[in-house]
Design a protein around this motif. Structure first.
Motif, PDB file in Angstrom:
ATOM      1  N   LYS A 134       0.829  -1.206   0.000  1.00 36.19           N
ATOM      2  CA  LYS A 134       0.000   0.000   0.000  1.00 36.19           C
ATOM      3  C   LYS A 134       0.866   1.260   0.000  1.00 36.19           C
ATOM      4  O   LYS A 134       0.598   2.227  -0.709  1.00 36.19           O
ATOM      5  CB  LYS A 134      -0.921   0.007   1.222  1.00 36.19           C
ATOM      6  N   LEU A 190      -0.426   8.555  -3.406  1.00 34.13           N
ATOM      7  CA  LEU A 190      -1.155   8.552  -2.144  1.00 34.13           C
ATOM      8  C   LEU A 190      -1.124   9.937  -1.512  1.00 34.13           C
ATOM      9  O   LEU A 190      -0.125  10.643  -1.582  1.00 34.13           O
ATOM     10  CB  LEU A 190      -0.543   7.531  -1.180  1.00 34.13           C
ATOM     11  N   SER A 198      -3.092  12.023   4.049  1.00 33.19           N
ATOM     12  CA  SER A 198      -4.076  11.345   4.898  1.00 33.19           C
ATOM     13  C   SER A 198      -4.031   9.828   4.687  1.00 33.19           C
ATOM     14  O   SER A 198      -4.103   9.056   5.640  1.00 33.19           O
ATOM     15  CB  SER A 198      -5.481  11.873   4.595  1.00 33.19           C
ATOM     16  N   GLU A 199      -3.885   9.400   3.419  1.00 28.07           N
ATOM     17  CA  GLU A 199      -3.828   7.965   3.121  1.00 28.07           C
ATOM     18  C   GLU A 199      -2.556   7.334   3.679  1.00 28.07           C
ATOM     19  O   GLU A 199      -2.570   6.208   4.193  1.00 28.07           O
ATOM     20  CB  GLU A 199      -3.919   7.748   1.611  1.00 28.07           C
ATOM     21  N   GLN A 258      -3.025   6.919   7.356  1.00 32.02           N
ATOM     22  CA  GLN A 258      -3.926   5.792   7.636  1.00 32.02           C
ATOM     23  C   GLN A 258      -3.187   4.461   7.511  1.00 32.02           C
ATOM     24  O   GLN A 258      -3.420   3.536   8.299  1.00 32.02           O
ATOM     25  CB  GLN A 258      -5.121   5.826   6.687  1.00 32.02           C
ATOM     26  N   GLN A 259      -2.310   4.362   6.516  1.00 27.19           N
ATOM     27  CA  GLN A 259      -1.534   3.130   6.354  1.00 27.19           C
ATOM     28  C   GLN A 259      -0.596   2.912   7.535  1.00 27.19           C
ATOM     29  O   GLN A 259      -0.439   1.790   8.030  1.00 27.19           O
ATOM     30  CB  GLN A 259      -0.727   3.186   5.045  1.00 27.19           C
TER      31      GLN A 259
END
Length: 544
Positions: free
Chosen positions: A397, A403, A406-407, A410-411
């Protein structure tokens, strides 16, 4: 278009019996068509001009124009025909001269049908060989014309990567039929947002059709305003090299590309616009600038254009420290996923509150540092077979292009939370569980003067045993831990804009002077200096 196996023949001779004899031969069976006959050199030359035969049979001695003179005239016409001369033994020297001039062959009178047929078939074989070679050249030229768009894209891929002067590029520029003016350029980079995830269920054909569609829309949009070459780059990117536009800024054109792609496809793109350069040799500079601008979409979520001109003018990144890193690693070792989530949220908030955005690559490197440290802990405390799938999912990911911040956060959060759960299930001893439970109590009363006795009583241990166990598990005394937690909390509050007095009270220090001394002893800066480092435009009037 001629048939590959069919050739034409003209017969030129002033002796009618010779012409009639040659006409009587079954030429059609050999794939040969008689295009015409003539009785003298002048008429014969006119016949050749009109019929343009592949093969000519002619006598050397003829009225009005002899065969040698006619041969010279035919050669001047630059027709690709084979001339077979008929001569007697007395004309042998002239026949040799004709061959030297460029005649294909000569046949000596008297000749048989087999003699003349052999010469003509050899001439036909050479005609066919030349036709085949010519067809191959034409096919290659056709393929070359068809491949020019691809060749142009490949060449421009080199131009944006390596400095090339116009003197070196000019010949290739003309050969590839490049429509751009060779001065005044801007490089634009477009990256498809979330393309890897959104194309996972698509066939290869559907993926390529989508890419072609996006490239085509980009090219058509830009060409309304400026000449351009658009080609596919790496990692779901497209590169546009365009001339200056007289009617619209490059950033506005890029924004129109975003809108058209969103309107006509299921995708969106993030765009980075490089600075204008004058010479071809400067294209790599504009490309690097566009690439840097594109990285700032880490903060935007994509579907928009960012110009290099909008970025901070300095290439230097002010150092950012992760004061909560040690605390995060400690709670990961304790298997406390909820507390790890709180710390990551605090780190994110402090970064977002900065007055200017940090360099995206620098920021990513900070998060990568946290992730790498967390992964090392999981490898130390969790069986490999259990932790490896978690690490592989995270890397898959994390490695996706485009990305958002925020992404990424989150990861990282998912990695830490799941990893902490695995640590808790696999490694925590009873003693560690007790101490980490007391840490929760301490953290919830960090603004109060909690005594060692109160902490020990909370987990039902004697003071001496609790103190020893606390140092063994955390590597710190209770006092050191409380001080570190108070200072970390104070940093976050100072960055948020609270006064030094407000912060001191909030973290359990009644005397501001004592708080300031402890803060400077720990960080090397006074509270006001620390806050000013995050808000340089703020003038601090407080005395330390």
């Amino acid at each position: 278009m001629y048939k590959l196996e069919q050739v034409s023949l003209c017969i030129i001779d002033d002796i009618k019996s010779v012409v009639d004899g040659l006409m009587s031969i079954e030429w059609a069976g050999q794939g040969i068509t008689v295009a015409g006959t003539s009785a003298n050199g002048e008429d014969g030359l006119e016949l050749v001009r009109r019929a343009r035969p592949d093969i000519i049979i002619t006598d050397i001695r003829m009225p009005k124009m002899d065969g040698l003179t006619m041969l010279r005239a035919i050669l001047e016409l630059n027709y690709s025909c084979k001339v077979i001369l008929i001569s007697s033994y007395t004309d042998f020297d002239n026949a040799k001269q004709a061959v030297q001039l460029g005649a294909f062959d000569f046949v000596v009178k008297p000749f048989t049908e087999e003699d003349i047929m052999e010469a003509v078939l050899r001439a036909k074989a050479q005609v066919m060989q030349e036709r085949s070679r010519l067809l191959s050249v034409r096919e290659m030229e056709l393929k070359l014309r068809e491949s020019l768009p691809v060749l142009r894209q490949e060449y421009f891929s080199l131009l944006v990567s390596h400095q090339t002067s116009w003197e070196r590029a000019a010949e290739r520029w003309e050969f590839l039929q490049v429509d751009l003016i060779h001065r005044g350029f801007v490089v634009v980079l477009l990256e498809i947002d979330g393309f890897q995830e959104r194309s996972e269920d698509l066939s290869v054909l559907e993926v390529e059709l989508n890419r072609f569609s996006l490239q085509n829309i980009t090219e058509e949009t830009i060409q309304v305003y400026a000449k351009c070459v658009v080609f596919r780059g790496k990692n779901n990117r497209f590169v546009a090299v365009m001339n200056d536009s007289e009617s619209l800024s490059t950033t506005r054109i890029a924004e129109k590309c975003c809108k058209n792609i969103e309107r006509y496809t299921k995708f969106t793109v993030s765009v980075g616009v490089g600075g204008r350069v004058e010479e071809i040799s400067e294209l790599p500079n504009s490309y690097r600038q566009a690439d840097r601008a594109l990285t700032y979409h880490l903060f935007t979520g994509g579907n928009g254009a960012i110009s290099y001109e909008e970025l901070p003018k300095t290439d230097l990144q002010a150092p950012l420290s992760l004061e909560r890193k040690d605390e995060l690693l400690l709670v990961l070792r304790s298997g406390n996923g909820d507390r790890a989530e709180e710390i990551l949220a605090d780190i994110s908030n402090s970064l977002q509150m900065m007055t200017s955005r940090p360099n995206p690559n620098y920021l990513i490197s900070l998060y990568e540092e946290l992730a790498a440290s967390a992964i090392r802990i999981f490898y130390e405390l969790v069986p490999f077979a259990e932790v490896q799938p978690l690490v592989e999912r995270f890397k898959a990911k994390w490695g996706m292009s485009g990305l958002t911040l925020s992404e990424l956060e989150q990861q990282l959060l998912a990695l830490c939370h799941e990893g902490a759960d695995s640590v808790r299930k696999n490694t925590l001893s009873e003693a560690q569980t007790v101490i980490y439970r007391s840490l929760d109590y301490l953290n919830s009363h960090i603004d109060q003067d909690v005594t060692l006795t109160e902490c020990a009583a909370y987990v039902h241990l004697s003071v001496s045993y609790y103190s020893s166990l606390f140092k063994k598990v955390t590597g710190m005394t209770v006092t050191q831990y409380v001080t570190a937690e108070r200072i970390n909390k104070a940093k976050s509050m100072l960055v948020s804009g609270l006064t030094v007095q407000e912060v001191a009270s909030a973290v359990g220090y009644e005397e501001r002077r004592y708080f300031s001394d402890m803060f400077k002893r720990t960080t090397g800066m006074t509270p006001s200096e620390f806050r000013a480092s995050y808000h340089p435009e703020t003038i601090i009037a407080e005395r330390q």
